[in-house]
Design a protein around this motif. Structure first.
Motif, PDB file in Angstrom:
ATOM      1  N   GLY A  72       0.851  -1.184   0.000  1.00  0.00           N
ATOM      2  CA  GLY A  72       0.000   0.000   0.000  1.00  0.00           C
ATOM      3  C   GLY A  72       0.885   1.231   0.000  1.00  0.00           C
ATOM      4  O   GLY A  72       1.778   1.356  -0.814  1.00  0.00           O
ATOM      5  N   ASP A  73       0.676   2.123   0.951  1.00  0.00           N
ATOM      6  CA  ASP A  73       1.498   3.325   1.039  1.00  0.00           C
ATOM      7  C   ASP A  73       2.611   3.193   2.065  1.00  0.00           C
ATOM      8  O   ASP A  73       3.258   4.162   2.431  1.00  0.00           O
ATOM      9  CB  ASP A  73       0.634   4.546   1.358  1.00  0.00           C
ATOM     10  N   LYS A  74       2.862   1.967   2.519  1.00  0.00           N
ATOM     11  CA  LYS A  74       3.854   1.703   3.549  1.00  0.00           C
ATOM     12  C   LYS A  74       5.011   0.883   2.975  1.00  0.00           C
ATOM     13  O   LYS A  74       4.806   0.004   2.149  1.00  0.00           O
ATOM     14  CB  LYS A  74       3.182   0.928   4.687  1.00  0.00           C
TER      15      LYS A  74
END
Length: 121
Positions: A32-34
């Motif tokens: 994801g955004d991690k």
């Protein structure tokens, strides 16, 4: 890896011959955004000179964002020269593919495996 019945948390050592992106890029991944370590429970074994070169080089082969993330989040073990990590893993400095290249020899009983690029143990 999972298809073979292994989980990334099963990996205890990541043995790096060198840190060019085509080898080091798999040490982390985006979820994801991690950003996460690909092998969160592993010790990442890296030649000290190669680590220093990665930060000082202007070559596009090195992606320092990966190494900065490792520095903050991973268990790092820096090695130099020739030696043994334990009774089953030996390393040797070659300076072959790049100035700080190293190789690994894994021994279990009478079986030996030679790694000269990148391997996960």
């Amino acid at each position: 890896m999972r298809n073979a019945g292994f989980d990334p948390t099963d990996v205890t050592k990541v043995l790096m011959s060198h840190l060019h992106y085509d080898h080091a890029g798999g040490m982390i991944h985006a979820l994801g955004d991690k950003t996460e370590l690909s092998f969160p429970d592993a010790e990442y074994v890296i030649n000290r000179g190669e680590w220093e070169t990665a930060f000082s080089s202007t070559s596009s082969s090195y992606h320092t964002d990966i190494f900065e993330f490792l520095q903050r989040n991973a268990q790092l073990k820096f090695i130099e020269g020739d030696g043994n990590l334990d009774e089953t893993i030996a390393f040797e400095f070659t300076g072959a593919h790049c100035p700080n290249h190293q190789v690994f020899l894994l021994t279990e009983g009478s079986s030996k495996v030679f790694f000269w690029r990148r391997c996960f143990a």
